[in-house]
Design a protein around this motif. Structure first.
Motif, PDB file in Angstrom:
ATOM      1  N   ILE A 122      33.727  -4.734   1.557  1.00  0.00           N
ATOM      2  CA  ILE A 122      34.196  -5.232  -0.570  1.00  0.00           C
ATOM      3  C   ILE A 122      33.511  -4.684  -0.989  1.00  0.00           C
ATOM      4  CG2 ILE A 122      33.199  -6.314  -2.041  1.00  0.00           C
ATOM      5  CD1 ILE A 122      32.693  -8.972   0.373  1.00  0.00           C
ATOM      6  N   ARG A 123      32.461  -3.535  -0.761  1.00  0.00           N
ATOM      7  CA  ARG A 123      32.023  -2.218  -2.016  1.00  0.00           C
ATOM      8  C   ARG A 123      32.834  -0.996  -1.930  1.00  0.00           C
ATOM      9  NH1 ARG A 123      28.498   0.225   1.096  1.00  0.00           N
ATOM     10  NH2 ARG A 123      29.917   1.907   1.488  1.00  0.00           N
ATOM     11  N   GLN A 124      33.745  -0.930  -0.177  1.00  0.00           N
ATOM     12  CA  GLN A 124      34.583   0.464  -0.274  1.00  0.00           C
ATOM     13  C   GLN A 124      36.498  -0.078  -1.159  1.00  0.00           C
ATOM     14  OE1 GLN A 124      34.687   1.057   3.433  1.00  0.00           O
ATOM     15  NE2 GLN A 124      33.021   3.181   3.727  1.00  0.00           N
ATOM     16  N   VAL A 125      36.386  -1.927  -1.082  1.00  0.00           N
ATOM     17  CA  VAL A 125      37.705  -1.390  -1.073  1.00  0.00           C
ATOM     18  C   VAL A 125      37.580  -1.629  -2.562  1.00  0.00           C
ATOM     19  CG1 VAL A 125      39.307  -3.947  -1.442  1.00  0.00           C
ATOM     20  CG2 VAL A 125      37.999  -3.236   0.527  1.00  0.00           C
ATOM     21  N   LEU A 126      36.704  -1.719  -3.147  1.00  0.00           N
ATOM     22  CA  LEU A 126      36.974  -2.303  -4.942  1.00  0.00           C
ATOM     23  C   LEU A 126      36.131  -1.089  -5.225  1.00  0.00           C
ATOM     24  CD1 LEU A 126      33.121  -4.436  -4.839  1.00  0.00           C
ATOM     25  CD2 LEU A 126      36.175  -5.502  -6.130  1.00  0.00           C
TER      26      LEU A 126
END
Length: 405
Positions: A227-231
């Protein structure tokens, strides 16, 4: 013939009345009892619906008590919605079996699972050391299984990009690690296996099969960084660039699904096991905090976004685990001790050192935030520290928020 039959009828009527009266009385009693029971069920059903919609303590008591306990006591308690929290924790049913089932349901949603008996006896340090060695060895065996089988299958990985701490070394896992980035990567993979272990146990106790446990275990272990990398726009995500993370999560979930139930319950729910799980969880949490905060700094974000990235990396897996298992989200409720607050403090420590102490060594920038997280988690689970709750339990006068908002 009527005059002749009249005396016979007159003589037979008392006998008929004497014969039919007990049966009629018994029938009337049965009908009256059925009517009372039906009325009690209707009233209790209304009490359950009203108490549940208003989210009052009575709703919790009725739901815990079960159908057999929802009778006059539920109606009496429903008349007084200002029931104290102490009485709300007591189930309506006085059956020991029912209380044991309720305690088991509460224990399922808590991780690490609390010890079954806490009678004040001293901790067995020999048993604690054996459990710690066995648990860490199992996690390391899972890492080795994933890291040494993948190269044999020809599944390569993309080259890593340099970050603020230094690129994580690829290839065979170093044990013991010979550098700070190597130690951080080892703890990152170790935390992946441990989070998959926790997610699999939670899913299994919720009645999921092998596929459900594998999915929830992988979500718990890898969804935070994903989720962090997608955001933040980092693609491909880490488990696509480095498949060993996915293999580690799958291996840990599968081994937990088959081997964890075979361990004796007195060991699984012992105080020593609870201590080992808390300590390893705190170390993995600190490692994920450093990874998330370091990624935000490497991309040029500020301190506030860095703290959010650290929290997302460390806690999003648990959030998805609780959502999939239909239980209260841990970091959003006060049933358990502080968790996300410890991550936020560790992220803040990492970013403050990185921005205001540029001469600090890499070891200091990695070890200090992890130490902050571990110390805060230690005080949280030993002292039972929780955040304050919302004071107004009935903000709309008992009307369901679904109807107001």
């Amino acid at each position: 013939r009527a005059p002749r039959l009249a005396p016979l009828v007159a003589r037979a009527m008392p006998v008929a009345r004497a014969f039919a009266a007990p049966r009629a009385t018994h029938a009337s009693r049965i009908a009256s009892s059925c009517a009372r029971r039906r009325c009690a069920r209707l009233v209790a059903g209304r009490v359950v619906r009203r108490a549940t919609q208003s989210q009052s303590p009575v709703g919790a008591r009725v739901l815990v008590g079960g159908v057999r306990g929802v009778r006059t006591r539920a109606v009496r308690d429903a008349a007084n919605l200002s029931t104290s929290d102490e009485s709300a924790d007591e189930p309506l049913s006085s059956s020991p079996h029912q209380r044991a089932n309720n305690d088991a349901k509460v224990a399922v949603s808590q991780w690490p699972p609390p010890p079954t008996s806490d009678d004040g006896a001293p901790t067995s340090w020999a048993r604690l050391a054996c459990i710690a060695v066995a648990y860490c060895s199992a996690c390391y065996a899972t890492l080795a299984l994933a890291l040494y089988i993948l190269p044999a299958l020809g599944l390569g990985s993309l080259p890593s990009a340099a970050d603020a701490i230094g690129a994580f070394p690829r290839g065979a896992l170093e044990f013991p690690p010979k550098s700070v980035p190597g130690a951080l990567r080892f703890m990152d993979l170790f935390g992946t296996a441990m989070y998959a272990h926790a997610g699999t146990i939670t899913a299994g106790t919720r009645g999921m099969d092998l596929m459900g446990c594998l999915i929830v275990g992988c979500l718990t272990a890898m969804s935070g960084g994903t989720i962090r990398q997608v955001l933040t726009g980092e693609t491909p995500v880490f488990w696509c660039a480095s498949p060993e993370y996915l293999a580690t999560a799958l291996a840990a979930s599968a081994l937990t699904f088959w081997l964890w139930p075979k361990i004796r319950e007195e060991i699984r729910l012992s105080r020593e096991m609870n201590t080992v799980l808390n300590i390893t969880d705190a170390l993995a949490l600190g490692c994920f905090t450093v990874v998330g905060a370091n990624a935000a700094q490497r991309l040029g974000f500020g301190v506030l976004v860095g703290v959010v990235c650290g929290v997302i990396t460390s806690c999003s897996g648990g959030v998805l685990r609780d959502i999939c298992c239909a239980q209260p989200i841990r970091i959003m409720h006060s049933q358990q001790e502080l968790y996300a607050v410890c991550v936020a403090a560790g992220s803040m420590a990492f970013l403050l050192i990185a921005n205001y102490v540029p001469g600090a060594s890499v070891a200091t920038r990695v070890a200090f935030p992890i130490a902050v997280v571990v110390v805060l988690r230690f005080f949280a689970w030993t002292l039972g520290l929780v955040l304050p709750r919302y004071a107004d339990k009935q903000p709309f006068g008992g009307i369901s928020t679904r109807l107001v908002l």
